[in-house]
Design an enzyme around this catalytic site. Structure first.
Site, short mmCIF file in Angstrom:
data_model
loop_
_atom_site.label_atom_id
_atom_site.label_comp_id
_atom_site.label_asym_id
_atom_site.label_seq_id
_atom_site.Cartn_x
_atom_site.Cartn_y
_atom_site.Cartn_z
N CYS A 12 13.50 -12.38 4.14
CA CYS A 12 12.73 -13.07 5.39
C CYS A 12 12.35 -12.33 6.55
CB CYS A 12 13.46 -14.27 5.67
SG CYS A 12 14.95 -13.85 6.69
N HIS A 72 22.90 -12.78 12.71
CA HIS A 72 23.56 -13.87 12.90
C HIS A 72 23.60 -13.97 14.44
CE1 HIS A 72 24.88 -13.29 8.70
NE2 HIS A 72 23.99 -14.61 8.60
N CYS A 94 18.23 -12.42 14.72
CA CYS A 94 16.94 -12.88 14.04
C CYS A 94 16.33 -13.57 15.34
CB CYS A 94 17.28 -13.83 13.11
SG CYS A 94 15.75 -14.94 12.52
N GLU A 124 26.45 -17.57 13.02
CA GLU A 124 25.27 -18.03 13.58
C GLU A 124 25.69 -19.08 14.59
OE1 GLU A 124 21.59 -20.53 12.97
OE2 GLU A 124 21.83 -19.11 11.57
N THR A 161 19.84 -22.64 11.95
CA THR A 161 18.22 -22.16 11.69
C THR A 161 18.17 -22.34 10.21
OG1 THR A 161 18.94 -19.89 11.38
CG2 THR A 161 18.26 -20.47 13.81
N CYS A 193 14.41 -22.63 11.16
CA CYS A 193 13.68 -21.32 10.87
C CYS A 193 12.47 -21.59 9.98
CB CYS A 193 14.55 -20.17 10.23
SG CYS A 193 13.47 -19.00 9.43
N ASN A 223 21.82 -20.22 3.42
CA ASN A 223 20.55 -20.58 3.11
C ASN A 223 19.95 -20.40 1.58
OD1 ASN A 223 18.58 -18.01 2.28
ND2 ASN A 223 19.93 -17.18 3.77
#
Length: 284
Positions: A12, A72, A94, A124, A161, A193, A223
């Site tokens: 990503c 994170h 991020c 995170e 996210t 996100c 994720n």
């Protein structure tokens, strides 16, 4: 046997950005330490290790003068401690995580109790909670507020996210149902996100058109696990970290295979899986 990859696959934006920053720093300084793993993908970490990137778990373990923050992110107290030790901090957090941190701080500064829809043990989420001043709740339990004594009537809700959008929507509805009886004022920040949301949508669409779905990524990647859970709702789905984990028994009677990946899965690993599937198809 036909193999098709989802439209959103590989790194990503946030992971690619973090890796680029770290590679540049490692090259300039002859190596660098990261506080916690940059991403939850062992293949990527192995490659970075070969470039002189060393993962440390605690601040006390830092031996150099430069340290990188993982994608994170971390809380403000951690940043302050690093700077108080005179360390040069390279921040690869991020941008989408930063946005969640800003939302949490905004809630805290306004006197709101922050509720984070996310895994309380994920780095995170721990970092975001730090920006909420530690005054909040991180949970995936839609009834989580019930167990909080004397919760403020001012409540701010945001999400880790990488969570699934429908899960966050359901969670918010439950928070409202629990809080309305307290004459609450509720603010909601959409901190999901966009890249992950598009990846989930593309994977789900592909899963509905194939006989078997493969999700490539780290077993400890949040994720990636969410992609697995989503695809399982419509297709037979397996999570693999590398081609070596693929079991030929899964492929019996399968004509169409779909492939998606976690946000920190590199293109080399994806190509190796596709090549292996191609060799199996050629041999039949």
């Amino acid at each position: 046997m036909k193999v098709e990859c989802a439209s959103n696959i590989g790194f990503c934006f946030g992971v690619r950005r973090a890796i680029n920053i770290l590679e540049k720093t490692a090259a300039e300084k002859g190596g660098v330490e990261t506080l916690g793993a940059l991403v939850h993908n062992q293949q990527v970490l192995n490659r970075l290790s070969g470039m002189g990137v060393r993962v440390v778990k605690n601040i006390e373990d830092i031996s150099g003068r430069t340290v990188a923050i993982s994608s994170h992110g971390v809380g403000p107290l951690v940043l302050d401690e690093l700077k108080s030790k005179g360390l040069e901090v390279v921040d690869t957090t991020c941008p989408f995580v930063k946005r969640a941190q800003v939302a949490a701080k905004r809630f805290h500064d306004a006197g709101f109790f922050t509720v984070i829809y996310g895994d309380v043990n994920h780095p995170e989420v721990k970092g975001i909670m730090g920006w909420a001043g530690g005054d909040g709740l991180a949970t995936l339990n839609p009834q989580g507020l019930v167990d909080v004594p004397d919760v403020s009537r001012y409540i701010g809700v945001l999400s880790q996210t990488t969570q699934i959008p429908t899960g966050f929507t359901s969670f918010v509805k439950n928070v409202i149902d629990q809080a309305l009886v307290k004459d609450a004022e509720i603010r909601i920040a959409d901190t999901l996100c966009h890249d992950i949301r598009e990846r989930q949508t593309a994977a789900l669409e592909l899963a509905g058109r194939v006989d078997l779905m493969l999700v490539i990524g780290g077993h400890n990647s949040a994720n990636t696990r969410h992609l697995l859970d989503l695809c399982k709702t419509v297709s037979n789905t397996y999570l693999i970290e590398t081609a070596s984990e693929l079991q030929t028994g899964w492929l019996r009677g399968v004509n169409r295979i779909g492939i998606t990946s976690g946000a920190s899965t590199d293109e080399t690993t994806i190509s190796e899986v596709c090549s292996y599937l191609g060799s199996l198809s050629a041999g039949t």
